[in-house]
Design a protein around this motif. Sequence first.
Motif, short mmCIF file in Angstrom:
data_model
loop_
_atom_site.label_atom_id
_atom_site.label_comp_id
_atom_site.label_asym_id
_atom_site.label_seq_id
_atom_site.Cartn_x
_atom_site.Cartn_y
_atom_site.Cartn_z
N GLY A 1 -46.47 18.75 -44.30
CA GLY A 1 -45.90 17.71 -45.14
C GLY A 1 -46.96 16.97 -45.94
O GLY A 1 -46.79 16.70 -47.13
N SER A 2 -48.07 16.63 -45.29
CA SER A 2 -49.15 15.93 -45.97
C SER A 2 -49.69 16.74 -47.14
O SER A 2 -49.97 16.20 -48.22
N ALA A 3 -49.83 18.05 -46.94
CA ALA A 3 -50.31 18.91 -48.02
C ALA A 3 -49.32 18.97 -49.18
O ALA A 3 -49.71 19.20 -50.33
N LEU A 4 -48.04 18.75 -48.88
CA LEU A 4 -47.00 18.72 -49.92
C LEU A 4 -46.80 17.32 -50.49
O LEU A 4 -46.02 17.13 -51.43
N GLY A 5 -47.48 16.33 -49.90
CA GLY A 5 -47.37 14.96 -50.38
C GLY A 5 -46.15 14.21 -49.89
O GLY A 5 -45.76 13.20 -50.50
N VAL A 6 -45.55 14.65 -48.77
CA VAL A 6 -44.36 13.99 -48.24
C VAL A 6 -44.46 13.93 -46.71
O VAL A 6 -45.24 14.66 -46.10
N LYS A 7 -43.62 13.07 -46.12
CA LYS A 7 -43.51 13.04 -44.67
C LYS A 7 -42.31 13.88 -44.27
O LYS A 7 -41.19 13.61 -44.73
N PRO A 8 -42.48 14.89 -43.44
CA PRO A 8 -41.35 15.75 -43.09
C PRO A 8 -40.29 15.02 -42.28
O PRO A 8 -40.60 14.16 -41.45
N ASN A 9 -39.05 15.35 -42.54
CA ASN A 9 -37.90 14.75 -41.87
C ASN A 9 -37.52 15.68 -40.72
O ASN A 9 -36.77 16.64 -40.89
N ILE A 10 -38.05 15.39 -39.54
CA ILE A 10 -38.00 16.31 -38.41
C ILE A 10 -36.84 15.99 -37.47
O ILE A 10 -36.60 14.83 -37.13
N VAL A 11 -36.16 17.04 -37.02
CA VAL A 11 -35.15 16.94 -35.98
C VAL A 11 -35.59 17.83 -34.82
O VAL A 11 -35.87 19.02 -35.02
N HIS A 12 -35.67 17.26 -33.62
CA HIS A 12 -36.07 18.04 -32.44
C HIS A 12 -34.83 18.57 -31.73
O HIS A 12 -33.91 17.80 -31.43
N ILE A 13 -34.83 19.87 -31.46
CA ILE A 13 -33.72 20.51 -30.75
C ILE A 13 -34.33 21.41 -29.67
O ILE A 13 -35.28 22.16 -29.94
N ASP B 1 -30.55 28.05 -44.82
CA ASP B 1 -30.31 26.63 -45.13
C ASP B 1 -28.97 26.16 -44.56
O ASP B 1 -28.87 25.08 -43.97
N THR B 2 -27.94 26.99 -44.72
CA THR B 2 -26.62 26.64 -44.18
C THR B 2 -26.66 26.55 -42.67
O THR B 2 -26.10 25.61 -42.07
N ILE C 1 -40.47 25.21 -46.60
CA ILE C 1 -41.35 24.47 -47.50
C ILE C 1 -40.52 23.63 -48.47
O ILE C 1 -40.78 22.44 -48.69
N ASP C 2 -39.52 24.27 -49.05
CA ASP C 2 -38.67 23.60 -50.04
C ASP C 2 -37.90 22.44 -49.41
O ASP C 2 -37.74 21.38 -50.02
N ARG C 3 -37.44 22.64 -48.17
CA ARG C 3 -36.72 21.58 -47.48
C ARG C 3 -37.66 20.39 -47.23
O ARG C 3 -37.28 19.23 -47.43
N ILE C 4 -38.87 20.67 -46.79
CA ILE C 4 -39.80 19.58 -46.50
C ILE C 4 -40.10 18.78 -47.76
O ILE C 4 -40.03 17.54 -47.76
N ARG C 5 -40.42 19.45 -48.85
CA ARG C 5 -40.84 18.70 -50.04
C ARG C 5 -39.68 18.00 -50.74
O ARG C 5 -39.90 17.09 -51.54
N ASN C 6 -38.44 18.39 -50.39
CA ASN C 6 -37.26 17.72 -50.96
C ASN C 6 -36.61 16.74 -49.99
O ASN C 6 -35.51 16.24 -50.24
N GLY C 7 -37.29 16.46 -48.86
CA GLY C 7 -36.82 15.45 -47.94
C GLY C 7 -35.67 15.88 -47.04
O GLY C 7 -35.08 15.05 -46.35
N LYS C 8 -35.34 17.17 -47.04
CA LYS C 8 -34.27 17.65 -46.17
C LYS C 8 -34.77 17.77 -44.73
O LYS C 8 -35.97 17.95 -44.49
N LYS C 9 -33.86 17.69 -43.80
CA LYS C 9 -34.23 17.77 -42.39
C LYS C 9 -34.67 19.19 -42.03
O LYS C 9 -34.11 20.17 -42.52
#
Length: 338
Positions: free
Chosen positions: A237-249, A318-319, A174-182
Amino acid sequence: MKALFIGGTGTISTAITALAPQCDIELYLINRGNKMDLVPEGVKVIQADINNEADIKDKLKNMTFDVVAQFIAFDTDALERDFRLFEGKTKQYIFISSASAYQKPLASPYITESTPLSNPYWEYSRKKIACEEYLMKQYRENGFPVTIVRPSHTYGDFSVPLAIHGKNGSYSVIDRIRNGKKVIIHGDGSSLWTLTHNTDFAKAFVGLMGNVHAIGDTVHITSDESLTWNQIYEIIGSALGVKPNIVHIPSETLAKADPELSGGLLGDKTHTVIFDNTKIKRLVPGFQATVRFDQGIRKTLAYILSHEELQSPDPEFDTWTDRMIQLYEEYEAKLSEI
Protein backbone atom coordinates in the motif's frame (compact mmCIF):
# COMPACT_ATOMS: atom_id res chain seq x y z
CA MET A 1 30.97 -23.28 -18.09
CA LYS A 2 28.30 -24.58 -20.46
CA ALA A 3 24.76 -24.77 -19.08
CA LEU A 4 21.30 -25.75 -20.25
CA PHE A 5 18.13 -24.40 -18.63
CA ILE A 6 14.82 -26.18 -19.14
CA GLY A 7 12.58 -23.13 -18.98
CA GLY A 8 14.52 -19.97 -18.27
CA THR A 9 11.85 -17.26 -18.67
CA GLY A 10 9.74 -17.75 -15.53
CA THR A 11 9.59 -15.69 -12.35
CA ILE A 12 12.64 -17.33 -10.80
CA SER A 13 14.60 -18.31 -13.88
CA THR A 14 14.42 -14.96 -15.73
CA ALA A 15 16.83 -13.36 -13.28
CA ILE A 16 19.21 -16.35 -13.47
CA THR A 17 19.10 -16.29 -17.27
CA ALA A 18 20.04 -12.60 -17.14
CA LEU A 19 22.88 -13.10 -14.64
CA ALA A 20 24.49 -16.28 -15.99
CA PRO A 21 26.03 -14.77 -19.17
CA GLN A 22 27.59 -12.03 -17.02
CA CYS A 23 29.41 -14.82 -15.13
CA ASP A 24 31.05 -16.29 -18.25
CA ILE A 25 28.45 -19.04 -18.56
CA GLU A 26 27.61 -20.23 -22.07
CA LEU A 27 23.87 -20.61 -21.71
CA TYR A 28 21.30 -22.57 -23.70
CA LEU A 29 17.56 -22.62 -23.06
CA ILE A 30 15.07 -25.31 -24.01
CA ASN A 31 12.05 -23.11 -24.48
CA ARG A 32 8.91 -23.00 -26.59
CA GLY A 33 9.86 -19.50 -27.67
CA ASN A 34 6.84 -17.70 -26.23
CA LYS A 35 8.85 -15.10 -24.29
CA MET A 36 11.80 -14.35 -26.52
CA ASP A 37 11.86 -10.72 -25.38
CA LEU A 38 13.06 -12.00 -21.98
CA VAL A 39 16.06 -13.82 -23.44
CA PRO A 40 19.28 -11.76 -23.21
CA GLU A 41 21.57 -11.31 -26.16
CA GLY A 42 24.03 -14.16 -26.47
CA VAL A 43 21.80 -16.79 -24.84
CA LYS A 44 21.08 -19.59 -27.28
CA VAL A 45 17.53 -20.91 -27.51
CA ILE A 46 16.71 -24.47 -28.53
CA GLN A 47 13.09 -23.93 -29.49
CA ALA A 48 11.29 -27.12 -28.58
CA ASP A 49 8.77 -28.75 -26.25
CA ILE A 50 10.64 -30.63 -23.51
CA ASN A 51 7.76 -33.11 -23.42
CA ASN A 52 8.67 -34.24 -26.96
CA GLU A 53 11.46 -36.52 -25.79
CA ALA A 54 12.43 -37.84 -29.23
CA ASP A 55 12.80 -34.32 -30.64
CA ILE A 56 14.83 -33.14 -27.65
CA LYS A 57 17.08 -36.17 -27.80
CA ASP A 58 17.75 -35.51 -31.48
CA LYS A 59 18.48 -31.81 -30.95
CA LEU A 60 20.88 -32.53 -28.07
CA LYS A 61 22.51 -35.66 -29.50
CA ASN A 62 25.99 -34.15 -29.90
CA MET A 63 25.87 -31.88 -26.86
CA THR A 64 27.06 -32.23 -23.27
CA PHE A 65 26.78 -29.72 -20.44
CA ASP A 66 28.47 -28.82 -17.19
CA VAL A 67 25.05 -27.96 -15.73
CA VAL A 68 21.45 -28.79 -16.62
CA ALA A 69 18.82 -26.90 -14.57
CA GLN A 70 15.19 -28.00 -14.52
CA PHE A 71 12.79 -25.15 -13.66
CA ILE A 72 9.44 -26.45 -14.88
CA ALA A 73 9.09 -30.08 -13.73
CA PHE A 74 6.27 -30.84 -11.30
CA ASP A 75 6.13 -34.65 -11.27
CA THR A 76 8.33 -37.72 -11.41
CA ASP A 77 7.34 -38.55 -14.99
CA ALA A 78 9.20 -35.42 -16.12
CA LEU A 79 12.24 -36.37 -14.06
CA GLU A 80 12.30 -39.92 -15.40
CA ARG A 81 12.40 -38.38 -18.89
CA ASP A 82 15.21 -36.02 -17.84
CA PHE A 83 17.19 -38.93 -16.41
CA ARG A 84 16.95 -40.72 -19.74
CA LEU A 85 17.96 -37.56 -21.61
CA PHE A 86 20.79 -36.30 -19.41
CA GLU A 87 22.42 -39.30 -17.73
CA GLY A 88 26.05 -39.12 -18.79
CA LYS A 89 25.50 -35.77 -20.54
CA THR A 90 25.85 -33.37 -17.58
CA LYS A 91 28.14 -32.94 -14.59
CA GLN A 92 25.35 -31.44 -12.50
CA TYR A 93 21.55 -31.58 -12.67
CA ILE A 94 19.80 -28.90 -10.61
CA PHE A 95 16.14 -29.38 -9.76
CA ILE A 96 13.91 -26.59 -8.50
CA SER A 97 11.79 -28.02 -5.69
CA SER A 98 9.81 -25.94 -3.17
CA ALA A 99 10.10 -24.86 0.45
CA SER A 100 6.39 -25.64 0.73
CA ALA A 101 7.48 -29.28 0.94
CA TYR A 102 8.67 -28.71 4.51
CA GLN A 103 6.62 -30.23 7.32
CA LYS A 104 3.08 -28.90 7.80
CA PRO A 105 1.99 -28.34 10.47
CA LEU A 106 5.43 -27.24 11.57
CA ALA A 107 7.07 -28.60 14.69
CA SER A 108 9.21 -25.43 14.69
CA PRO A 109 9.02 -22.24 12.63
CA TYR A 110 12.81 -22.30 12.21
CA ILE A 111 13.50 -24.09 8.95
CA THR A 112 16.74 -25.83 8.01
CA GLU A 113 17.32 -28.26 5.16
CA SER A 114 16.95 -31.12 7.66
CA THR A 115 13.39 -30.09 8.58
CA PRO A 116 11.19 -33.08 7.62
CA LEU A 117 9.27 -33.03 4.35
CA SER A 118 5.54 -33.61 4.75
CA ASN A 119 2.55 -31.64 3.47
CA PRO A 120 -0.86 -33.32 3.71
CA TYR A 121 -2.62 -30.13 2.56
CA TRP A 122 -1.09 -29.52 -0.87
CA GLU A 123 -0.69 -31.96 -3.75
CA TYR A 124 1.83 -29.63 -5.42
CA SER A 125 4.15 -29.99 -2.42
CA ARG A 126 3.70 -33.75 -2.22
CA LYS A 127 4.66 -34.03 -5.89
CA LYS A 128 7.79 -31.99 -5.25
CA ILE A 129 8.67 -34.32 -2.36
CA ALA A 130 8.23 -37.33 -4.65
CA CYS A 131 10.49 -35.63 -7.22
CA GLU A 132 13.20 -35.10 -4.60
CA GLU A 133 12.98 -38.73 -3.47
CA TYR A 134 13.27 -39.99 -7.06
CA LEU A 135 16.32 -37.84 -7.80
CA MET A 136 18.15 -38.77 -4.61
CA LYS A 137 17.52 -42.42 -5.42
CA GLN A 138 19.14 -41.87 -8.82
CA TYR A 139 22.07 -40.13 -7.12
CA ARG A 140 22.61 -42.97 -4.65
CA GLU A 141 22.11 -45.85 -7.08
CA ASN A 142 23.42 -44.44 -10.37
CA GLY A 143 25.61 -41.50 -9.43
CA PHE A 144 23.32 -39.01 -11.16
CA PRO A 145 24.84 -35.63 -10.11
CA VAL A 146 21.83 -34.03 -8.47
CA THR A 147 21.52 -30.73 -6.63
CA ILE A 148 18.09 -29.89 -5.20
CA VAL A 149 17.15 -26.24 -4.63
CA ARG A 150 14.13 -25.18 -2.57
CA PRO A 151 12.91 -21.63 -3.16
CA SER A 152 10.28 -20.09 -0.93
CA HIS A 153 8.07 -17.19 -2.10
CA THR A 154 10.22 -15.61 -4.83
CA TYR A 155 9.02 -12.63 -6.84
CA GLY A 156 10.24 -10.43 -9.68
CA ASP A 157 8.88 -7.86 -12.10
CA PHE A 158 5.77 -9.64 -13.31
CA SER A 159 3.66 -10.23 -10.21
CA VAL A 160 3.21 -8.90 -6.66
CA PRO A 161 3.58 -11.64 -4.02
CA LEU A 162 0.27 -12.05 -2.21
CA ALA A 163 -1.46 -14.59 -0.01
CA ILE A 164 -4.74 -14.59 -1.94
CA HIS A 165 -5.42 -13.66 -5.54
CA GLY A 166 -7.47 -14.88 -8.48
CA LYS A 167 -6.60 -16.93 -11.55
CA ASN A 168 -5.47 -13.84 -13.46
CA GLY A 169 -2.67 -13.06 -11.01
CA SER A 170 -1.98 -10.19 -8.67
CA TYR A 171 -3.21 -7.15 -10.62
CA SER A 172 -6.77 -7.32 -9.33
CA VAL A 173 -5.55 -7.02 -5.73
CA ILE A 174 -3.19 -4.18 -6.65
CA ASP A 175 -6.11 -2.36 -8.24
CA ARG A 176 -8.30 -2.95 -5.20
CA ILE A 177 -5.65 -1.58 -2.84
CA ARG A 178 -4.99 1.60 -4.81
CA ASN A 179 -8.73 2.25 -5.20
CA GLY A 180 -9.47 1.82 -1.50
CA LYS A 181 -11.43 -1.42 -1.88
CA LYS A 182 -11.26 -4.02 0.86
CA VAL A 183 -8.71 -6.81 0.54
CA ILE A 184 -8.45 -10.09 2.45
CA ILE A 185 -5.55 -11.23 4.62
CA HIS A 186 -5.78 -14.73 6.08
CA GLY A 187 -5.84 -15.13 9.86
CA ASP A 188 -4.95 -12.06 11.90
CA GLY A 189 -2.06 -11.20 9.58
CA SER A 190 0.56 -11.68 12.29
CA SER A 191 2.26 -14.84 10.98
CA LEU A 192 5.76 -14.28 9.61
CA TRP A 193 6.58 -14.83 5.96
CA THR A 194 9.71 -14.63 3.81
CA LEU A 195 9.79 -12.99 0.38
CA THR A 196 12.86 -13.21 -1.85
CA HIS A 197 13.59 -11.04 -4.88
CA ASN A 198 14.57 -13.09 -7.91
CA THR A 199 17.82 -11.16 -8.40
CA ASP A 200 18.94 -12.26 -4.93
CA PHE A 201 17.91 -15.83 -5.69
CA ALA A 202 19.91 -15.68 -8.93
CA LYS A 203 23.13 -14.74 -7.14
CA ALA A 204 22.95 -17.81 -4.92
CA PHE A 205 21.83 -20.11 -7.74
CA VAL A 206 24.68 -19.14 -10.05
CA GLY A 207 27.03 -19.80 -7.13
CA LEU A 208 25.73 -23.37 -6.97
CA MET A 209 26.28 -23.99 -10.67
CA GLY A 210 29.32 -26.19 -11.17
CA ASN A 211 29.84 -26.28 -7.40
CA VAL A 212 31.20 -29.71 -6.51
CA HIS A 213 30.17 -29.25 -2.88
CA ALA A 214 26.50 -29.07 -3.91
CA ILE A 215 26.37 -32.44 -5.68
CA GLY A 216 24.08 -34.90 -3.88
CA ASP A 217 22.83 -32.16 -1.59
CA THR A 218 19.73 -30.06 -0.95
CA VAL A 219 19.66 -26.36 -0.14
CA HIS A 220 17.04 -23.64 0.19
CA ILE A 221 17.58 -20.09 -1.04
CA THR A 222 15.64 -17.28 0.64
CA SER A 223 16.05 -13.80 2.03
CA ASP A 224 16.80 -13.38 5.74
CA GLU A 225 14.01 -10.79 6.02
CA SER A 226 10.87 -11.86 7.88
CA LEU A 227 7.66 -9.84 7.63
CA THR A 228 4.13 -10.33 8.90
CA TRP A 229 1.39 -10.48 6.27
CA ASN A 230 0.04 -7.22 7.69
CA GLN A 231 3.42 -5.60 7.08
CA ILE A 232 3.59 -7.05 3.56
CA TYR A 233 0.26 -5.51 2.58
CA GLU A 234 1.09 -2.23 4.34
CA ILE A 235 4.35 -2.03 2.36
CA ILE A 236 2.50 -2.71 -0.90
CA GLY A 237 0.00 0.00 0.00
CA SER A 238 2.78 2.44 0.87
CA ALA A 239 4.42 1.84 -2.50
CA LEU A 240 1.05 2.64 -4.12
CA GLY A 241 0.63 5.74 -1.96
CA VAL A 242 -2.41 4.46 -0.02
CA LYS A 243 -3.26 2.63 3.19
CA PRO A 244 -4.74 -0.78 2.37
CA ASN A 245 -8.26 -1.50 3.60
CA ILE A 246 -7.68 -4.91 5.17
CA VAL A 247 -10.21 -7.50 6.29
CA HIS A 248 -8.92 -10.47 8.30
CA ILE A 249 -10.62 -13.82 7.71
CA PRO A 250 -9.46 -17.16 9.20
CA SER A 251 -7.53 -19.39 6.81
CA GLU A 252 -9.82 -22.35 7.53
CA THR A 253 -12.86 -20.25 6.61
CA LEU A 254 -11.27 -19.16 3.34
CA ALA A 255 -10.33 -22.74 2.49
CA LYS A 256 -13.89 -23.90 3.11
CA ALA A 257 -15.25 -21.10 0.92
CA ASP A 258 -12.79 -21.94 -1.87
CA PRO A 259 -11.11 -25.38 -1.54
CA GLU A 260 -8.53 -24.36 -4.16
CA LEU A 261 -7.04 -22.03 -1.54
CA SER A 262 -6.47 -24.87 0.90
CA GLY A 263 -3.05 -25.95 -0.35
CA GLY A 264 -1.53 -22.49 -0.63
CA LEU A 265 -2.91 -21.35 2.74
CA LEU A 266 -3.16 -24.36 5.07
CA GLY A 267 -0.21 -26.04 3.37
CA ASP A 268 1.99 -22.97 3.20
CA LYS A 269 1.24 -19.30 3.86
CA THR A 270 -0.75 -19.68 7.10
CA HIS A 271 2.35 -20.84 8.94
CA THR A 272 5.14 -18.70 10.34
CA VAL A 273 8.40 -19.74 8.71
CA ILE A 274 11.90 -18.41 9.43
CA PHE A 275 14.60 -19.81 7.19
CA ASP A 276 18.12 -20.61 8.34
CA ASN A 277 20.32 -19.77 5.33
CA THR A 278 23.58 -20.97 6.85
CA LYS A 279 23.96 -23.73 4.28
CA ILE A 280 23.64 -21.62 1.13
CA LYS A 281 26.04 -19.08 2.63
CA ARG A 282 28.56 -21.86 3.25
CA LEU A 283 28.17 -23.27 -0.26
CA VAL A 284 28.31 -19.82 -1.87
CA PRO A 285 30.72 -17.71 0.21
CA GLY A 286 29.74 -14.07 0.24
CA PHE A 287 26.11 -14.64 -0.69
CA GLN A 288 23.69 -12.27 0.98
CA ALA A 289 20.17 -11.28 -0.06
CA THR A 290 20.31 -7.50 -0.34
CA VAL A 291 16.92 -6.46 -1.76
CA ARG A 292 14.53 -5.52 1.06
CA PHE A 293 10.87 -6.09 0.27
CA ASP A 294 10.02 -2.38 0.37
CA GLN A 295 12.71 -1.83 -2.27
CA GLY A 296 11.87 -4.77 -4.49
CA ILE A 297 8.11 -4.21 -4.49
CA ARG A 298 8.47 -0.65 -5.75
CA LYS A 299 10.36 -1.98 -8.75
CA THR A 300 7.74 -4.68 -9.30
CA LEU A 301 4.82 -2.26 -9.12
CA ALA A 302 6.53 0.24 -11.42
CA TYR A 303 7.04 -2.52 -14.00
CA ILE A 304 3.47 -3.85 -13.79
CA LEU A 305 1.89 -0.41 -13.94
CA SER A 306 3.93 0.43 -17.04
CA HIS A 307 3.06 -2.79 -18.90
CA GLU A 308 -0.59 -3.07 -19.88
CA GLU A 309 -0.26 -6.76 -20.74
CA LEU A 310 0.29 -7.45 -17.00
CA GLN A 311 -2.82 -5.52 -15.96
CA SER A 312 -5.41 -8.28 -16.30
CA PRO A 313 -8.76 -7.57 -14.63
CA ASP A 314 -10.32 -10.44 -12.71
CA PRO A 315 -14.05 -9.76 -12.27
CA GLU A 316 -14.69 -13.30 -11.00
CA PHE A 317 -12.15 -12.86 -8.19
CA ASP A 318 -13.43 -9.36 -7.39
CA THR A 319 -16.99 -10.67 -7.06
CA TRP A 320 -15.84 -13.54 -4.86
CA THR A 321 -13.80 -11.17 -2.65
CA ASP A 322 -16.68 -8.73 -2.19
CA ARG A 323 -19.13 -11.53 -1.39
CA MET A 324 -16.69 -13.24 0.99
CA ILE A 325 -16.09 -10.02 2.90
CA GLN A 326 -19.81 -9.20 3.04
CA LEU A 327 -20.71 -12.63 4.44
CA TYR A 328 -17.91 -12.62 6.97
CA GLU A 329 -18.69 -9.12 8.22
CA GLU A 330 -22.35 -10.07 8.58
CA TYR A 331 -21.27 -13.14 10.56
CA GLU A 332 -19.08 -11.01 12.85
CA ALA A 333 -21.94 -8.57 13.40
CA LYS A 334 -24.22 -11.40 14.50
CA LEU A 335 -21.56 -12.66 16.92
CA SER A 336 -21.62 -9.31 18.68
CA GLU A 337 -25.30 -9.83 19.38
CA ILE A 338 -24.74 -12.98 21.44
